[in-house]
Design a protein around this motif. Structure first.
Motif, short mmCIF file in Angstrom:
data_model
loop_
_atom_site.label_atom_id
_atom_site.label_comp_id
_atom_site.label_asym_id
_atom_site.label_seq_id
_atom_site.Cartn_x
_atom_site.Cartn_y
_atom_site.Cartn_z
N MET A 153 53.99 18.83 -40.22
CA MET A 153 53.86 20.24 -39.62
C MET A 153 53.64 21.20 -41.10
SD MET A 153 57.54 21.87 -38.92
CE MET A 153 58.83 21.57 -39.68
N PRO A 154 52.86 22.25 -41.08
CA PRO A 154 52.66 22.89 -42.01
C PRO A 154 53.94 23.64 -42.85
CG PRO A 154 51.36 23.72 -40.28
CD PRO A 154 52.20 22.50 -39.80
N LEU A 155 54.09 23.61 -43.82
CA LEU A 155 55.38 24.17 -44.61
C LEU A 155 55.66 25.57 -43.85
CD1 LEU A 155 57.83 23.80 -46.32
CD2 LEU A 155 56.16 24.69 -48.09
N ILE A 156 54.73 26.26 -43.62
CA ILE A 156 54.98 27.77 -43.11
C ILE A 156 55.68 27.84 -41.74
CG2 ILE A 156 52.81 27.86 -41.51
CD1 ILE A 156 53.86 30.72 -44.03
N LEU A 157 55.75 26.64 -41.06
CA LEU A 157 56.27 26.72 -39.76
C LEU A 157 57.94 26.15 -39.90
CD1 LEU A 157 53.71 25.07 -37.25
CD2 LEU A 157 54.34 27.65 -37.74
N ALA A 158 58.38 25.61 -41.13
CA ALA A 158 59.51 25.00 -41.30
C ALA A 158 60.68 26.21 -41.27
CB ALA A 158 59.63 24.56 -42.96
N ASP A 159 61.73 25.79 -40.76
CA ASP A 159 62.98 26.71 -40.59
C ASP A 159 63.57 26.97 -42.02
OD1 ASP A 159 62.85 26.43 -37.95
OD2 ASP A 159 63.95 24.75 -37.91
N GLY B 281 66.37 27.46 -44.69
CA GLY B 281 67.67 26.72 -44.93
C GLY B 281 67.72 25.23 -44.61
N GLU B 282 66.55 24.67 -44.14
CA GLU B 282 66.36 23.38 -43.81
C GLU B 282 65.46 22.63 -45.04
OE1 GLU B 282 67.60 21.42 -41.30
OE2 GLU B 282 68.45 23.21 -40.38
N GLN B 283 66.01 21.36 -45.38
CA GLN B 283 65.28 20.58 -46.16
C GLN B 283 64.20 19.61 -45.66
OE1 GLN B 283 67.43 18.56 -49.13
NE2 GLN B 283 68.29 20.38 -50.01
N TYR B 284 63.04 19.40 -46.26
CA TYR B 284 61.83 18.57 -45.71
C TYR B 284 61.31 17.87 -46.78
CZ TYR B 284 62.06 22.07 -41.81
OH TYR B 284 62.48 22.94 -40.70
N LEU B 285 60.61 16.71 -46.41
CA LEU B 285 59.85 15.65 -47.47
C LEU B 285 58.52 16.14 -47.18
CD1 LEU B 285 61.45 12.54 -46.66
CD2 LEU B 285 61.59 13.61 -48.80
N ILE B 286 57.78 16.39 -48.40
CA ILE B 286 56.57 16.89 -48.31
C ILE B 286 55.75 15.53 -48.17
CG2 ILE B 286 54.56 17.30 -49.78
CD1 ILE B 286 56.71 18.88 -51.52
N SER B 287 54.92 15.47 -47.08
CA SER B 287 54.17 14.21 -46.54
C SER B 287 52.68 14.40 -47.05
CB SER B 287 54.26 14.14 -45.07
OG SER B 287 53.78 15.42 -44.47
N ARG B 288 52.22 15.48 -47.43
CA ARG B 288 50.84 15.50 -47.95
C ARG B 288 50.38 16.89 -48.28
NH1 ARG B 288 45.88 16.81 -44.86
NH2 ARG B 288 47.17 17.12 -42.96
N GLN C 145 50.34 26.71 -45.90
CA GLN C 145 49.76 26.12 -44.90
C GLN C 145 49.23 24.79 -45.28
OE1 GLN C 145 47.06 29.19 -43.26
NE2 GLN C 145 48.65 29.81 -41.86
N LYS C 146 48.78 24.72 -46.54
CA LYS C 146 48.18 23.42 -46.89
C LYS C 146 49.18 22.33 -47.55
CE LYS C 146 44.32 25.95 -49.29
NZ LYS C 146 44.06 26.28 -48.20
#
Length: 72
Positions: free
Chosen positions: A1-7, A9-16, A65-66
Protein backbone atom coordinates in the motif's frame (compact mmCIF):
# COMPACT_ATOMS: atom_id res chain seq x y z
CA UNK A 1 0.00 0.00 0.00
CA UNK A 2 1.21 3.58 -0.50
CA UNK A 3 2.69 5.28 2.54
CA UNK A 4 -0.01 7.95 2.40
CA UNK A 5 -2.53 5.32 3.58
CA UNK A 6 -0.42 4.17 6.56
CA UNK A 7 -1.76 4.57 10.09
CA UNK A 8 -0.18 7.09 12.45
CA UNK A 9 2.05 5.47 15.07
CA UNK A 10 2.54 2.20 13.17
CA UNK A 11 5.84 0.95 11.77
CA UNK A 12 6.04 -0.34 8.22
CA UNK A 13 8.69 -1.85 5.96
CA UNK A 14 9.46 -0.05 2.72
CA UNK A 15 8.81 -2.58 -0.04
CA UNK A 16 9.20 -0.44 -3.19
CA UNK A 17 9.96 3.12 -4.21
CA UNK A 18 8.41 4.40 -7.42
CA UNK A 19 8.86 7.50 -9.52
CA UNK A 20 11.52 8.58 -11.95
CA UNK A 21 15.24 8.25 -11.28
CA UNK A 22 15.51 11.75 -9.80
CA UNK A 23 12.67 11.15 -7.31
CA UNK A 24 14.02 7.75 -6.25
CA UNK A 25 17.50 9.22 -5.78
CA UNK A 26 16.12 12.09 -3.67
CA UNK A 27 14.14 9.71 -1.46
CA UNK A 28 17.18 7.45 -1.10
CA UNK A 29 19.25 10.44 0.02
CA UNK A 30 16.62 11.18 2.68
CA UNK A 31 16.95 7.61 4.02
CA UNK A 32 14.05 5.86 2.28
CA UNK A 33 15.61 2.53 1.32
CA UNK A 34 13.83 -0.74 0.47
CA UNK A 35 13.80 -2.95 3.56
CA UNK A 36 14.09 -0.02 5.98
CA UNK A 37 11.40 0.68 8.58
CA UNK A 38 9.38 3.89 8.57
CA UNK A 39 6.89 5.24 11.10
CA UNK A 40 4.24 7.87 10.44
CA UNK A 41 4.51 10.41 13.27
CA UNK A 42 1.85 12.87 12.09
CA UNK A 43 -0.18 13.97 9.08
CA UNK A 44 -0.84 17.66 8.48
CA UNK A 45 -2.66 19.02 5.46
CA UNK A 46 -1.92 15.89 3.46
CA UNK A 47 1.81 16.05 4.20
CA UNK A 48 3.46 13.46 6.43
CA UNK A 49 6.03 13.66 9.19
CA UNK A 50 7.94 10.40 9.32
CA UNK A 51 10.52 8.75 11.50
CA UNK A 52 13.18 7.14 9.28
CA UNK A 53 16.50 5.84 10.65
CA UNK A 54 16.10 7.87 13.82
CA UNK A 55 15.37 11.16 12.03
CA UNK A 56 12.11 13.01 11.51
CA UNK A 57 11.44 13.95 7.92
CA UNK A 58 8.51 15.79 6.37
CA UNK A 59 7.45 14.81 2.86
CA UNK A 60 4.61 15.84 0.59
CA UNK A 61 1.57 13.75 -0.21
CA UNK A 62 2.88 13.25 -3.77
CA UNK A 63 6.19 11.82 -2.50
CA UNK A 64 4.41 9.59 0.03
CA UNK A 65 2.32 8.06 -2.77
CA UNK A 66 5.52 6.85 -4.46
CA UNK A 67 6.67 4.88 -1.38
CA UNK A 68 5.06 1.45 -1.03
CA UNK A 69 5.04 -0.12 2.42
CA UNK A 70 3.91 -3.32 4.12
CA UNK A 71 3.48 -4.50 7.69
CA UNK A 72 6.67 -6.05 9.13
Amino acid sequence: MPLILADIGEQYLISRIGGNTEVRSHLHDLGFVVGCTVEVVAAMGGNLILNVKGSRIAISREMAQKIMVEMP
